[in-house]
Design an enzyme around this catalytic site. Sequence first.
Site, PDB file in Angstrom:
ATOM      1  CG  ASN A 146     -36.548  20.581  10.641  1.00 27.01           C
ATOM      2  OD1 ASN A 146     -37.408  19.782  11.018  1.00 27.01           O
ATOM      3  ND2 ASN A 146     -35.386  20.185  10.107  1.00 27.01           N
ATOM      4  CE1 TYR A 179     -36.193  15.760  20.529  1.00 33.06           C
ATOM      5  CE2 TYR A 179     -38.183  14.572  21.147  1.00 33.06           C
ATOM      6  CZ  TYR A 179     -37.434  15.236  20.193  1.00 33.06           C
ATOM      7  OH  TYR A 179     -37.923  15.399  18.926  1.00 33.06           O
ATOM      8  CB  SER A 230     -41.478  16.423  19.451  1.00 30.16           C
ATOM      9  OG  SER A 230     -41.725  15.066  19.749  1.00 30.16           O
ATOM     10  CB  ILE A 259     -41.409  11.473  11.276  1.00 27.42           C
ATOM     11  CG1 ILE A 259     -42.572  12.266  11.919  1.00 27.42           C
ATOM     12  CG2 ILE A 259     -41.349  11.685   9.769  1.00 27.42           C
ATOM     13  CD1 ILE A 259     -43.950  11.966  11.418  1.00 27.42           C
TER      14      ILE A 259
HETATM   15  P1  NAP Z   1     -32.762  14.194  11.308  1.00 26.86           P
HETATM   16  O1  NAP Z   1     -33.026  13.435  10.066  1.00 26.86           O
HETATM   17  O2  NAP Z   1     -31.760  13.673  12.277  1.00 26.86           O
HETATM   18  O3  NAP Z   1     -32.405  15.689  10.923  1.00 26.86           O
HETATM   19  C1  NAP Z   1     -32.019  16.615  11.892  1.00 26.86           C
HETATM   20  C2  NAP Z   1     -31.531  17.852  11.173  1.00 26.86           C
HETATM   21  O4  NAP Z   1     -31.156  18.825  12.167  1.00 26.86           O
HETATM   22  C3  NAP Z   1     -30.314  17.571  10.314  1.00 26.86           C
HETATM   23  O5  NAP Z   1     -30.452  18.269   9.104  1.00 26.86           O
HETATM   24  C4  NAP Z   1     -29.184  18.167  11.130  1.00 26.86           C
HETATM   25  O6  NAP Z   1     -28.151  18.703  10.346  1.00 26.86           O
HETATM   26  C5  NAP Z   1     -29.886  19.317  11.828  1.00 26.86           C
HETATM   27  N1  NAP Z   1     -29.150  19.776  12.994  1.00 26.86           N
HETATM   28  C6  NAP Z   1     -29.042  19.188  14.202  1.00 26.86           C
HETATM   29  N2  NAP Z   1     -28.247  19.913  14.995  1.00 26.86           N
HETATM   30  C7  NAP Z   1     -27.840  20.983  14.262  1.00 26.86           C
HETATM   31  C8  NAP Z   1     -27.006  22.088  14.532  1.00 26.86           C
HETATM   32  N3  NAP Z   1     -26.409  22.258  15.706  1.00 26.86           N
HETATM   33  N4  NAP Z   1     -26.810  22.986  13.556  1.00 26.86           N
HETATM   34  C9  NAP Z   1     -27.389  22.837  12.337  1.00 26.86           C
HETATM   35  N5  NAP Z   1     -28.194  21.806  12.024  1.00 26.86           N
HETATM   36  C10 NAP Z   1     -28.412  20.889  12.976  1.00 26.86           C
HETATM   37  O7  NAP Z   1     -34.094  14.375  12.150  1.00 26.86           O
HETATM   38  P2  NAP Z   1     -35.590  14.773  11.792  1.00 26.86           P
HETATM   39  O8  NAP Z   1     -36.421  13.680  12.288  1.00 26.86           O
HETATM   40  O9  NAP Z   1     -35.731  15.239  10.402  1.00 26.86           O
HETATM   41  O10 NAP Z   1     -35.767  15.979  12.832  1.00 26.86           O
HETATM   42  C11 NAP Z   1     -36.141  17.288  12.473  1.00 26.86           C
HETATM   43  C12 NAP Z   1     -36.919  17.892  13.625  1.00 26.86           C
HETATM   44  O11 NAP Z   1     -38.103  17.126  13.831  1.00 26.86           O
HETATM   45  C13 NAP Z   1     -36.187  17.908  14.949  1.00 26.86           C
HETATM   46  O12 NAP Z   1     -36.385  19.154  15.591  1.00 26.86           O
HETATM   47  C14 NAP Z   1     -36.840  16.787  15.737  1.00 26.86           C
HETATM   48  O13 NAP Z   1     -36.786  17.007  17.134  1.00 26.86           O
HETATM   49  C15 NAP Z   1     -38.250  16.861  15.200  1.00 26.86           C
HETATM   50  N6  NAP Z   1     -39.016  15.623  15.374  1.00 26.86           N
HETATM   51  C16 NAP Z   1     -38.679  14.476  14.734  1.00 26.86           C
HETATM   52  C17 NAP Z   1     -39.433  13.334  14.938  1.00 26.86           C
HETATM   53  C18 NAP Z   1     -39.124  12.036  14.271  1.00 26.86           C
HETATM   54  O14 NAP Z   1     -39.669  10.994  14.690  1.00 26.86           O
HETATM   55  N7  NAP Z   1     -38.318  12.005  13.235  1.00 26.86           N
HETATM   56  C19 NAP Z   1     -40.526  13.364  15.814  1.00 26.86           C
HETATM   57  C20 NAP Z   1     -40.837  14.546  16.451  1.00 26.86           C
HETATM   58  C21 NAP Z   1     -40.085  15.673  16.218  1.00 26.86           C
HETATM   59  P3  NAP Z   1     -26.722  18.012  10.093  1.00 26.86           P
HETATM   60  O15 NAP Z   1     -26.987  16.541   9.919  1.00 26.86           O
HETATM   61  O16 NAP Z   1     -26.249  18.673   8.851  1.00 26.86           O
HETATM   62  O17 NAP Z   1     -25.918  18.318  11.282  1.00 26.86           O
END
Ligand code: NAP
Length: 251
Positions: A89, A153, A140, A186
Amino acid sequence: MSLAGKVVIVTGASSGIGATTAEAFAKEGSKVVLVGRNEANLMATEAACNAANSEAELLLITADVTVDAERIIDTTIERFGQLDVLVNNAGIFEVGNLLDIDVAQFDRIFNTNVRSVFLLTKFAAPHLIATQGSIVNVSSIAGLRSLASKSVYCTSKAALDQFTRCCALDLAPKNVRVNSVNPGVIVTDIHRRLGLSPEELDDYYELAKDKHPLGRVGEPKEVADAIIFFASDSSSFITGATLPIDGGMHC
Ligand code: NAP
């Protein structure tokens, strides 16, 4: 597979979709490995998991997925002796027109969103074969559709989707399933991390509503529910799927 007692790694469990997914697995009685860089946020997820299930067995690994993939898998095996589900994730989101961005953005995004997933999958695969487990990748809608000012991205998530399908083929003879969830917008910290002010963030979500035919943005639990589905026996004949969770945006 019933998820009770199963060992599940959730990367990016310190925030957003990953944190909610970790909580959902804890509720199911899984042994959950919480991976992230921000230790304080990981501990907040630990507290939420304990609140969801006071008997939850949890392991916190403070790690960067771009450099610590092998340690994440090894530490999990040392502690629990097996691995049943890998949820890839952790991811980052950056924007910018092709004319303005540089190769450093490409390297950052691909290192996190693609290369780390390759490494974690590679190191996890023998353990998943041993348990007949499964992998769920968090991609995504940007992997399935093209968006302006998000070329890197989008390309990283398209690569992840192709990796999901190819791994599904490679691991199908071993009865390991590989699927992906493809969320629309999201509400998580991922957009705040772009540097938007609270007002800009409100505008972003308001504008995003119109892009989702259901007329709203999504919540992390709506993605976590689909991840639980892919990890469980309810999806036992599904592999190589990329499932939009986007209020119909892909249409
Ligand atoms: P978020 O709240 O920013 O969370 C991202 C998570 O990824 C955090 O726990 C962060 O950990 C971790 N992370 C990032 N780089 C890392 C690294 N190098 N090593 C370890 N952990 C890392 O974002 P989210 O929306 O929940 O995103 C989760 C996934 O969903 C992502 O792959 C994103 O592309 C995908 N996604 C999100 C959306 C949306 O609209 N939210 C839409 C489509 C897809 P730390 O903070 O501890 O570094």
